[in-house]
Motif scaffolding. Sequence first.
Motif, PDB file in Angstrom:
ATOM      1  N   UNK A   1      33.026  34.313  42.580  1.00 30.78           N
ATOM      2  CA  UNK A   1      34.161  33.979  41.721  1.00 30.78           C
ATOM      3  C   UNK A   1      34.559  35.176  40.867  1.00 30.78           C
ATOM      4  N   UNK A   2      33.577  35.855  40.303  1.00 29.16           N
ATOM      5  CA  UNK A   2      33.863  37.013  39.447  1.00 29.16           C
ATOM      6  C   UNK A   2      34.601  38.109  40.213  1.00 29.16           C
ATOM      7  N   UNK A   3      34.385  38.188  41.518  1.00 29.80           N
ATOM      8  CA  UNK A   3      35.011  39.240  42.332  1.00 29.80           C
ATOM      9  C   UNK A   3      36.400  38.869  42.846  1.00 29.80           C
ATOM     10  N   UNK A   4      36.830  37.622  42.631  1.00 29.16           N
ATOM     11  CA  UNK A   4      38.139  37.199  43.154  1.00 29.16           C
ATOM     12  C   UNK A   4      39.272  37.844  42.356  1.00 29.16           C
ATOM     13  N   UNK A   5      40.334  38.299  43.018  1.00 32.08           N
ATOM     14  CA  UNK A   5      41.477  38.873  42.296  1.00 32.08           C
ATOM     15  C   UNK A   5      42.091  37.883  41.302  1.00 32.08           C
ATOM     16  N   UNK A   6      42.107  36.602  41.656  1.00 31.26           N
ATOM     17  CA  UNK A   6      42.664  35.589  40.750  1.00 31.26           C
ATOM     18  C   UNK A   6      41.868  35.519  39.449  1.00 31.26           C
ATOM     19  N   UNK A   7      40.575  35.740  39.548  1.00 31.31           N
ATOM     20  CA  UNK A   7      39.739  35.710  38.350  1.00 31.31           C
ATOM     21  C   UNK A   7      40.045  36.894  37.453  1.00 31.31           C
ATOM     22  N   UNK A   8      40.317  38.042  38.031  1.00 28.83           N
ATOM     23  CA  UNK A   8      40.674  39.219  37.241  1.00 28.83           C
ATOM     24  C   UNK A   8      41.989  38.992  36.496  1.00 28.83           C
TER      25      UNK A   8
END
Length: 97
Positions: free
Chosen positions: A66-73
């Motif tokens: 999850x932390x690596x997802x672009x949406x999370x950024x």
Amino acid sequence: MYGTIATLSINPDNVHALGLLLKEWNAAEGTGDIGFVDGYILQTDADSSVVKMIAVFNSEERYKANAARPEQEVWYQKMRALLNSDPIWEDGQVTAT
């Protein structure tokens, strides 16, 4: 289970907006199959400009994915705009509930 406790420095006037942003994330992301279990924010009694944010996932792998997802950024940048400084993150295994 695995998760994080983040210590956030925030203007107390922005705490409500942070809550709305977390509700937005829950509606958009929390219902998917990303392994999210639950999350909370706590505004401390000792200092209203300090908020603790807790997020729990069903595994360390899902948490990191999850932390690596672009949406999370994108979401993180919206959250960061509400804060006085970068969060302090403390990640770890959930050992009891």
